[in-house]
Design an enzyme around this catalytic site. Structure first.
Site: not given
Length: 156
Positions: A75-76
């Site tokens: 997700e980062t």
């Protein structure tokens, strides 16, 4: 958890954000959670975002890399790609993340590479492939982010 490596950005992106008073390496430091987990972004553009994370400190009770840790890395990286695609006037908000875990990892460093699947005006989707130090696929993730207008800066 290792030394900090400054992300690499194309000069035109650095200039765009600098004109707004934004420090890109600080903005894309992976935040407090990513920092605690040792996430390091090593390359960043709208076309490709690369980051690493140590397995040590991010394991589940059986000593394997925790699936949630892979999700944080994915997700980062996908969010950074979406933010760079959207530009300085947009914010990326994750709306869907799925991860398929292919194999366990007990030690070392994993590397994630996020590449775009779709980049539109209001959403962007990135595929994130996470591999171990032997370049074996550990996890495949897909993240879709909504692009929202960034809040307007208040003038004094």
């Amino acid at each position: 958890m290792g030394e900090h490596t400054a992300p690499k950005f194309p000069q035109e992106i650095i200039d765009e954000y600098a004109a707004l008073g934004v420090d890109l390496p600080a903005l894309f430091s992976a935040g407090h959670l990513g920092e605690r987990m040792g996430v390091r972004i090593t390359e960043a553009s709208a076309d490709r975002v690369v980051g690493t994370m140590p397995v040590e400190g991010n394991t589940q009770p059986y000593g394997l890399l925790h699936g949630g840790a892979s999700a944080v890395l994915a997700e980062t990286l996908g969010s950074v790609g979406t933010m760079l695609h959207g530009g300085a006037t947009k914010l990326a908000v994750g709306v869907d993340l799925n991860c398929t875990h292919h194999r366990g990892v007990r030690s070392g460093l994993v590397t994630g590479v996020a590449t775009p699947v779709h980049r539109g005006r209001t959403t962007a989707t990135y595929e994130i492939v996470i591999t171990d130090e032997s370049d074996k696929r550990v996890c495949t993730a897909r993240l879709t982010c909504l692009l929202r207008d960034a809040p307007k800066a208040e003038s004094s």
